[in-house]
Design an enzyme around this catalytic site. Structure first.
Site, mmCIF file in Angstrom:
data_model
loop_
_atom_site.group_PDB
_atom_site.id
_atom_site.type_symbol
_atom_site.label_atom_id
_atom_site.label_comp_id
_atom_site.label_asym_id
_atom_site.label_seq_id
_atom_site.Cartn_x
_atom_site.Cartn_y
_atom_site.Cartn_z
ATOM 1 N N GLN A 218 30.714 30.903 9.414
ATOM 2 C CA GLN A 218 30.151 29.795 10.176
ATOM 3 C C GLN A 218 30.875 29.759 11.511
ATOM 4 O OE1 GLN A 218 30.182 26.103 7.775
ATOM 5 N NE2 GLN A 218 27.949 26.182 7.787
ATOM 6 N N GLU B 92 24.515 12.392 6.366
ATOM 7 C CA GLU B 92 24.733 13.694 7.002
ATOM 8 C C GLU B 92 24.268 13.726 8.451
ATOM 9 O OE1 GLU B 92 23.232 18.291 6.192
ATOM 10 O OE2 GLU B 92 22.065 16.589 5.474
ATOM 11 N N ASP C 37 21.020 25.252 11.007
ATOM 12 C CA ASP C 37 19.901 25.758 10.207
ATOM 13 C C ASP C 37 19.023 24.596 9.761
ATOM 14 O OD1 ASP C 37 22.331 25.147 8.840
ATOM 15 O OD2 ASP C 37 21.783 26.359 7.135
#
Length: 527
Positions: free
Chosen positions: A187, A475, A290
């Site tokens: 990442q 989130e 993503d």
């Protein structure tokens, strides 16, 4: 730091095969027939007995007229279940106290490793994001650590520091997360940022992690030195003018195991070979964005994805930071030749980014499409990463600040992109905690304090608004004061949530006068 013996022992406990490799056609059947609503559920399951015996029984039974795939799976696999936690939002708790009470809920302790699980064992406790994300994630953890520091969890910071060092020593890089199906990718490389935080907080001197920083750099730069102009290898691209820059990549070109059916369906909507689409999808997963119109030719068609053709601003800015950190630490250790070499690497990267990613007309940094040798024109919050790592000059920073003010500032903070209607979660109208932090800090580095504080004020407003009404942090957020669930992407909005908790906890401390410091769960202010 992690001892070698325990590290070797843990590495031996990890399953050498991913779920797709271990269960073969059973895996495909489970994912394509959607035995579980969420494709990630099956890859996180623990087998109730030896996997080969399960696969043999499946092959023997699957053609029977009364065979029930769902019943077979539930009889042979145990889905991951969150440890029972009696966590209830306390209406007397401030938002900061609520976050502090969440850290133990999101902390995982090293336990006996389930045989043949996809989970990669770690030697020390760690914090997970929450919801469906029940493992350690790489770039999430940096933003989570900001809050852990603010909450006084120094021991947990130290544990996570050594976990990341262990992952680099064991696998040569930090995987996307500690799952076997994530090993093909990483990442955004934020370990250098972590080492700075460890040093600032007294967890460890950054020099303790110099070997791991160099190993991570070797991972990202593998094959780059041998490239000729116009060539690419793994994460490195040599441009026609000789500049060496980086892209996102994944070692595999198959559907992501945690999103198998979704990737197969996406590839079916493309005229390109399926394996090319899978590689682009996996590379976008390595980016952390993503998915986003940022990686697409057609902003409304995920099947048009072409991530590996794009040299991202933020990735290269983070690698510039990594090169500078290695140079600094080598100098501290008296390694003058190495320090000079990495200083040169950083300066060459900076020059390449200024040449290929800075747009003086647009007043911002843009990703570069190396396949067609042209800068992309989709403005994203990644334009602030060069400010975050202090790569830009003051004039460029002022131009970026004005573009952000006029094009990316929303009622709830910093927009991710300007694109609405893509159906992807890293586009409008969603906002993300890590991008707020990067933007705020980047602007502050160059003295644009008023804009930084405005982003901070707006972000804390929407986080506290939802907290007062739904007693939770999530989130991602719709960037206006509302209770509407941020949508887009492959799964529902997740509660928890590690990086939101971390960034919010840190920003609240820096702005003690903000209403977020006085709000209470379930106690709404008048709209």
């Amino acid at each position: 730091m992690t001892d070698i013996a325990p590290a070797v022992e843990l590495a031996g406990m990890a399953d050498s095969l991913t779920p797709a490799e271990r269960y073969e056609e059973l895996f495909v059947a489970v994912q394509m027939q959607r035995v579980f609503v969420d494709s990630k559920t099956f890859v996180d399951c623990v087998p109730c007995r030896e996997p080969q015996a399960i696969l043999d029984d499946y092959r023997a039974q699957r053609d029977a007229a009364n065979f029930d795939l769902g019943a077979f799976v539930h009889a042979n696999f145990s889905p991951y279940e969150l440890p029972p936690k009696a966590f209830v939002a306390n209406p007397d708790d401030s938002l900061a106290a609520h976050i502090d009470r969440l850290w133990p809920v999101l902390t995982r302790q090293p336990r006996e490793h389930p045989p043949f699980s996809s989970l990669l064992p770690l030697p020390h406790p760690y914090v997970v994001p929450g919801g469906r994300f029940t493992e350690l994630y790489y770039w999430d953890s940096y933003f989570t650590m900001l809050g852990l520091d603010e909450s006084g969890h120094c021991e947990l910071l130290r544990s996570m520091a050594d976990n990341f060092a262990y992952l680099i020593d064991t696998y040569g890089h930090v995987p996307n997360g500690n799952r076997s199906y994530y090993l093909g990718r990483s990442q955004p490389p934020v370990f250098a940022l972590m080492t700075e935080l460890f040093e600032q907080t007294g967890v460890h001197p950054a020099t303790d992690y110099l070997p791991q920083l160099r190993k991570e750099y070797a991972f990202w730069m593998d094959g780059g030195a041998e490239l000729r102009p116009g060539e690419a290898h793994r994460r490195c691209v040599r441009l026609a003018d000789g500049c060496l820059l980086n892209r996102y990549w994944d070692e595999r070109d198959t559907p992501r195991e945690e999103a198998y059916r979704e990737d197969v369906e996406t590839a079916r909507h493309s005229s390109r070979p399926a394996h090319e689409v899978y590689r682009h999808l996996r590379a976008a997963a390595e980016s952390g964005w993503d998915f986003s119109s940022r990686w697409l030719d057609d902003p409304c068609r995920l099947a048009s994805i072409r991530t590996t053709c794009i040299l991202p601003v933020d990735l290269n800015a983070l690698l510039y930071q990594l090169e500078r950190q290695i140079a600094r630490l080598c100098a501290v250790e008296g390694l003058r030749r190495d320090a000079g070499q990495f200083h040169d690497y950083a300066e060459r990267r900076r020059a390449a980014m200024q040449r290929h990613m800075w747009n003086d007309v647009g007043g911002a940094y843009f990703d570069y499409d190396w396949a067609i040798q042209r800068q992309r024109d989709n403005l994203t919050a990644a334009t602030l990463m060069p400010l975050f790592v202090q790569l830009a000059d003051p004039r460029q920073a002022a131009r970026v600040a004005e573009v952000v003010r006029t094009r990316l500032l929303a009622p709830g903070g910093l927009r991710t992109t300007e694109v609405y209607g893509s159906g992807e979660q890293w586009d409008c109208p969603n906002g993300w905690a890590p991008l707020q932090w990067i933007g705020i800090r980047g602007l502050q580095h160059y003295g644009h304090q008023a804009l930084a504080l405005e982003i901070e004020r707006r972000w804390l407003e929407i986080v506290s608004y939802l907290f007062e009404r739904e007693n939770k942090l999530v989130e991602k957020y719709v960037l206006r004061p509302c209770t509407e669930a941020a949508s887009g992407g492959e799964y529902q909005r997740q509660d928890g949530f590690g990086w939101t908790n971390g960034v919010t906890r840190k920003l609240m401390q820096e702005d003690p006068g903000h209403q977020a410091n006085r709000c209470r769960a379930g106690r709404c202010r008048p709209d």
